[in-house]
Structure formats: C-alpha cells, structure tokens
Design a protein around this motif. Structure first.
Motif, short mmCIF file in Angstrom:
data_model
loop_
_atom_site.label_atom_id
_atom_site.label_comp_id
_atom_site.label_asym_id
_atom_site.label_seq_id
_atom_site.Cartn_x
_atom_site.Cartn_y
_atom_site.Cartn_z
N LEU A 148 1.10 -1.22 -0.03
CA LEU A 148 0.10 0.10 0.09
C LEU A 148 0.82 1.15 0.18
N GLU A 149 1.96 1.06 0.93
CA GLU A 149 2.83 2.53 0.79
C GLU A 149 3.39 2.75 -0.48
N LEU A 150 3.77 1.58 -1.14
CA LEU A 150 4.60 1.65 -2.49
C LEU A 150 3.71 2.13 -3.61
N PHE A 151 2.27 1.43 -3.66
CA PHE A 151 1.69 1.74 -4.44
C PHE A 151 1.13 3.54 -4.28
N TYR A 152 0.98 3.89 -3.09
CA TYR A 152 0.41 5.19 -3.00
C TYR A 152 1.79 6.18 -3.22
N SER A 153 2.80 5.88 -3.06
CA SER A 153 4.11 6.66 -3.18
C SER A 153 4.78 6.94 -4.39
N SER A 154 4.41 5.84 -5.53
CA SER A 154 4.90 5.84 -6.40
C SER A 154 3.96 6.06 -7.81
N ARG A 174 16.51 5.04 -2.49
CA ARG A 174 14.83 5.22 -2.31
C ARG A 174 14.38 5.32 -3.80
N TRP A 175 14.74 4.39 -4.56
CA TRP A 175 14.40 4.43 -5.94
C TRP A 175 13.77 2.92 -6.52
N VAL A 176 12.97 3.03 -7.22
CA VAL A 176 12.28 1.94 -8.07
C VAL A 176 12.39 2.13 -9.56
N GLN A 177 13.08 1.03 -10.19
CA GLN A 177 12.95 0.68 -11.51
C GLN A 177 11.74 0.00 -12.18
N VAL A 178 11.22 0.38 -12.92
CA VAL A 178 9.94 -0.09 -13.46
C VAL A 178 9.82 -0.32 -14.76
N LEU A 179 9.34 -1.36 -15.29
CA LEU A 179 9.21 -1.90 -16.74
C LEU A 179 7.68 -1.34 -17.00
N LYS A 184 8.80 0.25 -22.02
CA LYS A 184 9.63 1.40 -21.43
C LYS A 184 10.00 1.33 -19.92
N VAL A 185 11.30 1.55 -19.86
CA VAL A 185 11.89 1.57 -18.33
C VAL A 185 11.95 2.95 -17.93
N ARG A 186 11.40 3.21 -16.44
CA ARG A 186 11.57 4.61 -15.78
C ARG A 186 11.64 4.29 -14.52
N GLY A 187 12.32 5.50 -13.73
CA GLY A 187 12.83 5.46 -12.30
C GLY A 187 11.76 6.21 -11.89
N VAL A 188 11.40 5.66 -10.59
CA VAL A 188 10.33 6.41 -9.53
C VAL A 188 10.83 6.43 -8.16
N PRO A 189 10.98 7.37 -7.61
CA PRO A 189 11.32 7.83 -6.20
C PRO A 189 10.65 7.16 -5.18
N LEU A 190 11.15 6.91 -4.01
CA LEU A 190 10.35 6.50 -3.06
C LEU A 190 10.12 7.23 -1.77
N THR A 191 9.19 7.56 -1.11
CA THR A 191 8.87 8.27 0.05
C THR A 191 9.59 7.73 1.27
N GLY A 192 9.90 8.41 2.21
CA GLY A 192 10.69 7.90 3.58
C GLY A 192 9.68 6.66 4.16
N LEU A 273 4.94 15.12 -13.91
CA LEU A 273 3.73 14.06 -13.35
C LEU A 273 3.81 13.02 -14.52
N GLN A 274 3.75 13.42 -15.72
CA GLN A 274 3.92 12.47 -16.91
C GLN A 274 4.82 11.45 -16.92
N GLU A 275 6.16 11.95 -16.62
CA GLU A 275 7.31 11.10 -16.36
C GLU A 275 7.10 10.10 -15.27
N LEU A 276 6.73 10.27 -14.26
CA LEU A 276 6.42 9.62 -13.20
C LEU A 276 5.50 8.69 -13.27
N LEU A 277 4.39 8.97 -14.08
CA LEU A 277 3.17 8.04 -14.42
C LEU A 277 3.23 7.08 -15.38
N GLY A 278 4.37 7.51 -16.31
CA GLY A 278 4.94 6.68 -17.53
C GLY A 278 3.81 6.94 -18.51
N HIS A 279 3.20 7.91 -18.71
CA HIS A 279 2.20 8.19 -19.75
C HIS A 279 2.95 8.55 -21.06
#
Length: 306
Positions: A148-154, A174-179, A184-192, A273-279
């Motif tokens: 839930l934390e990962l879902f909401y924060s990423s 504090r980084w997640v690599q997403v396919l 397309k691969v993108r990086g998304v930061p994690l909250t504390g 926001l577009q970059e974070l969402l992968g649109h």
C-alpha cells in the motif's frame, strides 16, 4: 486471397499488435471488443469464414447504436471500442484484405472527462492504520502495508507493481526501476515511509527464506516464498480501499489516481507528473487537471473571507 476464418484474421491482427509491445491486458481487451463486434454481425464463432465485403458503414452505425442504447455503456467505453475497430480495419486495408479503408467510417463519441476516483488526504492517513491494513498474520500485515505504501508513493500501475523483482528496488537511494507499457523503463522515487515499510518487509522475508520452500524471486510473496499474484494484490488493495472509502466500484487503480491527484494539487508540473506515471502522451496526464467539486469547496472555504 484465399478464404480465411475470422479467428485466423484476428490472430494475425493481435500478433501484429504484440510486435508493437502492446500489453497482454490491452490485447485481451481488443480481442473482446472484436468478438463483440462480430457477434453483432451474426457470427456465432471464430471458425466462420471472414467476409470483409459484407461489412460497411451501416454495420458500424447499428453496432454502436446497440451498444449505447441496449448495453448502456459509457461514452468512454464506446470510444475505446471505436479505437479497436479503427485499428483492425486499417490493418485489413494495409494487408489488402479489404478494398476500402473502412476505418474512415468509424468515429468516436465525444465525452467529458471526469476526475478519476481517488482518496482524500484523511482517507490516505486512515489507509495505513493497523485496523485497516488487511492481513490474517503478522507477515501479511507487514507485506500488505509495504504494498500500500509503495502503491501510493509511486503511482505505479497494478501490473507494474506486481511484476517487480527485488533487484528493481534500491532502498538506499529510495528508487524503484519500473518496466512500463510498451517495454519502457522509468525510475520512480520512494517516500521515506514507503522505504521504511519496504525495509521491514524485506527484512522479514530474509528471515523466512531459510525455511521457505519458495525462492522469493518476486518482490511480493506469500509466507512460503511463492509469488503473491497480481490478482491477490488486487483483492487485498480493493479490500483496503473499501475499508476507508466504502464505494463498491472503487478499484486498486484509485491509488495511482490518488498519487497523481495529490501531487498535482501540491504543485507538481504536468511534464514531471507525466514522467512519473509513465504516460506516453501528456494529454493522458491532463485528466488530473480536472477539479473535483468537493476539493474546490474545501479550497473556497479555506481561503474565502467569510
């Protein structure tokens, strides 16, 4: 061109889409849309001979009239089905199965975008309450809180989250690599908070590895080390959302919408926001610029003089 069955033509069309890295979920949606269309033409199964010469503008008008009036489908759904048919008939024309490009006769209904379902700030706080987080055991509680934390924060898509491996998460940075979609691969930061929840979960997994039969290859697993499936994650998130929201039609995707909506209201620019969402298109991201009436009332009450 020799006679072909509907099934063989659809199979070739879907294979063509698959080469473009279209996701399996999207391919399944296309398959269902086309099955519905051919059913409306009177075909009982995909083994029947495909006869594109019998399909014309009237076929589309009848099909969409029935969908809109009888099935009472939303204009958004109708728009997606129209897009599926356009791509299919363009494919038929390009592969010389049809003498005319029938996609030119297919138009999409206009619809007004509504703000997507999301949680407010108070509901998000409640979502991580021990009484709200689903789970029958201590391990399940720890794992589900991390999800839930990962879902909401990423703001990840459900499919992206469920496909994550341990090596995709860097807690130190504090980084997640997403396919994402289209490979397309993108990086998304994690909250504390998300990083802390993930650290507790992964530490718990390490302690279980020695006695578990599974290999903990996926990021999110069951207590025996086997994969916690996408469907299992979806059910768990849905239950958590129901516990705080109560709307039976709310889906796990609402957490992605919540992530995006809250960031936009806090001032993030659309391009970031577009970059974070992968649109792939910023027009998709612009749905979050629609103002929710309840939020607008809150802002008016907060800043008005009386």
């Amino acid at each position: 061109m020799p006679a072909e069955s509907i099934g063989s033509v659809l199979g070739e069309f879907l294979t063509h889409l698959k080469r473009r890295n279209i996701s399996s979920n999207t391919l399944n949606a296309y398959r269902k849309d086309l099955a519905l269309f051919f059913e409306s033409l009177g075909y009982k199964n995909f083994e029947a001979e495909f006869e594109p010469g019998k399909i014309g503008p009237d076929s589309f008008r009848v099909y969409f009239t029935r969908l809109g009036a009888v099935a009472e489908q939303s204009s958004r759904t109708l728009s997606r089905r129209a897009s599926t048919l356009r791509q299919f008939f363009k494919f038929l024309y390009r592969t010389e199965r049809s003498a005319e490009d029938l996609s030119l006769y297919i138009s999409s209904p206009k619809f007004v975008r509504k703000p997507p379902k999301s949680l407010n700030e108070q509901q998000v706080e409640k979502l991580f309450d021990d009484l709200i987080v689903p789970g029958d055991t201590s391990f399940e509680k720890i794992r589900n809180r991390a999800i839930l934390e990962l879902f909401y924060s990423s703001g990840l898509r459900l499919g992206e989250l469920s496909a994550l491996k341990r090596e995709n998460v860097d807690l130190e940075q504090r980084w997640v690599q997403v396919l994402g979609k289209g490979g397309k691969v993108r990086g998304v930061p994690l909250t504390g908070k998300a990083a802390s929840a993930m650290e507790e979960y992964l530490s718990t997994c390490e302690k279980l590895k020695a006695k578990a039969s599974g290999k903990f290859e996926s990021l999110f697993c069951k207590e025996d080390g086997t994969v916690f499936s996408r469907r299992g994650i979806a059910r768990m998130v849905k239950q958590a959302l129901l516990n705080v929201d109560g709307r039976p039609d709310i889906s796990p995707h609402a957490l992605r919408h919540t992530f995006a909506t809250h960031l936009y209201r806090r001032g993030i620019d659309l391009r970031s926001l577009q970059e974070l969402l992968g649109h792939s298109k910023i027009s998709t991201t612009q749905i979050y610029t629609a103002v929710d009436p309840d939020w607008l009332k809150e802002q008016h009450k907060k800043f008005s003089r009386r």
